[in-house]
Scaffold this motif. Sequence first.
Motif, PDB file in Angstrom:
ATOM      1  N   ASP A 214       0.863  -1.418   0.093  1.00 10.50           N
ATOM      2  CA  ASP A 214      -0.059  -0.046   0.175  1.00 10.50           C
ATOM      3  C   ASP A 214       0.863   1.300   0.175  1.00 10.50           C
ATOM      4  O   ASP A 214       1.920   1.253   0.730  1.00 10.50           O
ATOM      5  N   ASP A 215       0.259   2.465  -0.604  1.00  6.35           N
ATOM      6  CA  ASP A 215       0.921   3.647  -0.706  1.00  6.35           C
ATOM      7  C   ASP A 215       2.257   3.652  -1.315  1.00  6.35           C
ATOM      8  O   ASP A 215       3.187   4.561  -1.130  1.00  6.35           O
ATOM      9  N   ILE A 216       2.495   2.654  -2.257  1.00  9.96           N
ATOM     10  CA  ILE A 216       3.853   2.585  -2.952  1.00  9.96           C
ATOM     11  C   ILE A 216       3.430   2.445  -4.434  1.00  9.96           C
ATOM     12  O   ILE A 216       2.686   1.334  -4.753  1.00  9.96           O
ATOM     13  N   LYS A 217       3.894   3.281  -5.195  1.00  8.09           N
ATOM     14  CA  LYS A 217       3.527   3.459  -6.516  1.00  8.09           C
ATOM     15  C   LYS A 217       4.612   2.652  -7.416  1.00  8.09           C
ATOM     16  O   LYS A 217       5.756   2.871  -7.528  1.00  8.09           O
ATOM     17  N   LEU A 218       4.093   1.697  -8.167  1.00  8.02           N
ATOM     18  CA  LEU A 218       4.987   0.858  -9.090  1.00  8.02           C
ATOM     19  C   LEU A 218       4.604   0.875 -10.291  1.00  8.02           C
ATOM     20  O   LEU A 218       5.001   0.240 -11.195  1.00  8.02           O
ATOM     21  N   LYS A 219       3.525   1.600 -10.886  1.00 11.85           N
ATOM     22  CA  LYS A 219       3.038   1.841 -12.151  1.00 11.85           C
ATOM     23  C   LYS A 219       2.588   0.369 -12.856  1.00 11.85           C
ATOM     24  O   LYS A 219       3.155   0.054 -14.043  1.00 11.85           O
ATOM     25  N   GLY A 220       1.960  -0.462 -12.213  1.00 11.27           N
ATOM     26  CA  GLY A 220       1.440  -1.575 -12.807  1.00 11.27           C
ATOM     27  C   GLY A 220       2.461  -2.664 -12.809  1.00 11.27           C
ATOM     28  O   GLY A 220       2.039  -3.670 -13.354  1.00 11.27           O
ATOM     29  N   ARG A 221       3.683  -2.538 -12.245  1.00 13.38           N
ATOM     30  CA  ARG A 221       4.583  -3.800 -12.189  1.00 13.38           C
ATOM     31  C   ARG A 221       4.215  -4.523 -11.253  1.00 13.38           C
ATOM     32  O   ARG A 221       3.557  -4.081 -10.168  1.00 13.38           O
ATOM     33  N   VAL A 222       4.677  -5.888 -11.196  1.00 15.11           N
ATOM     34  CA  VAL A 222       4.526  -6.830 -10.050  1.00 15.11           C
ATOM     35  C   VAL A 222       5.569  -7.056  -9.162  1.00 15.11           C
ATOM     36  O   VAL A 222       6.691  -7.285  -9.739  1.00 15.11           O
ATOM     37  N   PRO A 223       5.683  -6.646  -7.648  1.00 18.73           N
ATOM     38  CA  PRO A 223       6.910  -6.684  -7.104  1.00 18.73           C
ATOM     39  C   PRO A 223       7.038  -7.837  -6.548  1.00 18.73           C
ATOM     40  O   PRO A 223       6.087  -8.637  -6.243  1.00 18.73           O
ATOM     41  N   PRO A 324     -11.062  -4.894  -1.749  1.00 15.92           N
ATOM     42  CA  PRO A 324     -10.208  -3.448  -1.936  1.00 15.92           C
ATOM     43  C   PRO A 324      -9.835  -3.730  -3.359  1.00 15.92           C
ATOM     44  O   PRO A 324      -9.612  -5.046  -3.761  1.00 15.92           O
ATOM     45  N   ALA A 325      -9.594  -2.553  -4.250  1.00 15.13           N
ATOM     46  CA  ALA A 325      -9.015  -2.838  -5.495  1.00 15.13           C
ATOM     47  C   ALA A 325      -7.756  -3.417  -5.688  1.00 15.13           C
ATOM     48  O   ALA A 325      -7.645  -4.277  -6.514  1.00 15.13           O
ATOM     49  N   ALA A 326      -6.778  -3.141  -4.551  1.00 21.50           N
ATOM     50  CA  ALA A 326      -5.574  -3.813  -4.734  1.00 21.50           C
ATOM     51  C   ALA A 326      -5.625  -5.161  -4.496  1.00 21.50           C
ATOM     52  O   ALA A 326      -5.182  -6.193  -5.238  1.00 21.50           O
ATOM     53  N   THR A 327      -6.646  -5.825  -3.584  1.00 18.74           N
ATOM     54  CA  THR A 327      -6.995  -7.387  -3.338  1.00 18.74           C
ATOM     55  C   THR A 327      -7.398  -7.805  -4.652  1.00 18.74           C
ATOM     56  O   THR A 327      -7.050  -8.893  -5.108  1.00 18.74           O
ATOM     57  N   ARG A 328      -8.451  -7.238  -5.333  1.00 20.06           N
ATOM     58  CA  ARG A 328      -8.932  -7.977  -6.393  1.00 20.06           C
ATOM     59  C   ARG A 328      -7.921  -7.822  -7.480  1.00 20.06           C
ATOM     60  O   ARG A 328      -7.852  -8.991  -8.498  1.00 20.06           O
ATOM     61  N   ARG A 329      -6.933  -6.891  -7.912  1.00 19.72           N
ATOM     62  CA  ARG A 329      -5.946  -7.172  -9.072  1.00 19.72           C
ATOM     63  C   ARG A 329      -5.037  -8.145  -8.473  1.00 19.72           C
ATOM     64  O   ARG A 329      -4.768  -8.924  -9.452  1.00 19.72           O
TER      65      ARG A 329
END
Length: 623
Positions: A214-223, A324-329
């Motif tokens: 959360d709160d970390i912008k990775l621009k669609g990349r998978v960490p 949440p949207a991050a969980t669904r993605r």
Amino acid sequence: MRPAVPISYQRRCLVLLAAAAVAVGFQTAAVKTGAEREIFAAVARTVANPPIFTEGDGSDEKPFGFRARAAVAEIQRAKAPVVVSIGDPPTDGLGMVFQESPPSPADIAVILSNLRKLGAKNVAVAAVLAWKEPDLINFKSLEVILGKFDMVVHAAPLARHTRVDPMPEAFERASLSPESVTGDVSRLPIINQMAVADVVFAPGKGLAGFSTLDDIKLKGRVPMLARWEEDSENRMVLAFPLLAVLARYELPLGGVKVRLGEAIELSPEGPMVPIDSDGCLALPPKPVPSRVDVSAEAMIEAKDGIFPDDPGLIVLRDDQSFAPAATRRFSRDLASVMAAIGSDGGLAPMVTYRRISGEAALALGGFLLAGMWLACGLGKFGRNVAFALLIGYVAVAQFACFGLAEAWYPGACSAVGLLAGWGMCGMLGRGRETAAPQVPAGLSPAPAAVVDPAFRRTSIRSVTIWREPAASAAAEPVMNAVETAPAPLEPLPQPEIPEIVAEPEAPEAVPEPDAGVEPIEESAAPPVVELSVPKKRATKTARPKRTAEAATATEPAPPAPPEEPIPTPPPATKRAAKRTVAKKTAPAKVEGSPAEAPPPPAKKTVRRRKAAPGAAPEAPPET
């Protein structure tokens, strides 16, 4: 600088032996220390797009090989997991199957218990097991069921805030030390606490990986990696898909090696995951569905045959629409990411390189030794050019074998041997001391000039010029050029003339005179008179002031002609000379004494010696 000389045959053998010994020693050390694998990787990077990943040790059993990043990720659906999906409640009017929505701890406990009955030993829970006010009894039953599995992998979101929390034990057991990571770890995302409180983990043996950051912008990349920042020590936290693949293939966590900007090696024999410098997947995964997708409601009955044979690791996934949207993605991409990690989808197939045959190695080595033998017999310039060409030949052979024949030629050891031989040739081929120059025929060497030490410190006194003899004339002597050409030369020192002493003649017998009368006889012996010629002091001309023009004069000045002595006329007759001598020897006249007649002049014989040429003439007798 002394000129280079050719090297003798004995020294050539010494150069060849030393070069061969250095090459063999370098090759042995490179194999033992693993430096040859690094050399192989460096050569492979010149023909393949980085990053590349090498394998093998160069032996016949494990030859060298490398893999490069693929242009398009190849994903196998068989590597996708079997999924149990927790979705929305059914709307067919049958009512809710579970007690609550989302499912309560008791509902999750029932699902896991039925999985255990169907033979599942390992499970990965991608749904976050967190509730605001759970029932303590149900909560305790969930922990008991989780403890019955051999391995449980949990997922939980992480975040970074001003408040730093201690790392949970499940995350700590699944984390890596900084020594396991190669590269700049400061570029990894930084987290320091969990985004959801009171998450349930399997007691004692559960592993945890992050689902989202959360709160970390990775621009669609998978960490794939993150850094848990603490005051004492930083640990590298892995993503949930990585831990799930490790659990599926039962790979140890200690075998994971991370090279930022290249790949994550799950084990020496396991898959490799290409990543960038920020710890994210280098290639975005293609959408791949799960191998089998079973609803959570179907697990209530737990019928046989619901899962395929050898299902492997079963993943419990959260697919609720109100999550949440991050969980669904994360749930949507989970199967694709796990399939990409398990199938090495981002790397090209392995290319193997075996060593060249023994016959080819002997042929190449013999050519190099012959070239070194011939190069040692050349001068300095030719020797340098020959060795440079030999090293270039080794480089061409290295890349020709690698790119065309797909064979490994250890050219580094040959290049090191050539450099060692080149250095020895430079030391053995130094110039020797040359002999003194030979004086040409017809010329005499100039005498060594003695220079005043005081004058030597200030300027050069003379310059010796050698003149070649003319074809039709006799050889000219070598002359020293005088510094001051316009000034006359200093006169040569005149030889000293020894004193000339007239030898006295034996006196003749004289009769005694009468008493009172002192007769003077002409035959009486005159007194001996010694005549000496005074030494002539050599006159010194004032030394002219030396100038820069005089010092650079190249032509000698013509010598001044010697001074001719002025002849002095000899005395007229011997009688006049006798008179003069008699007059000098006559007794002086004394007053009051009787006048005495002067004695007759006596005879005198004087031997004259011829003076040396250039000497001063003798003084004439006084008249």
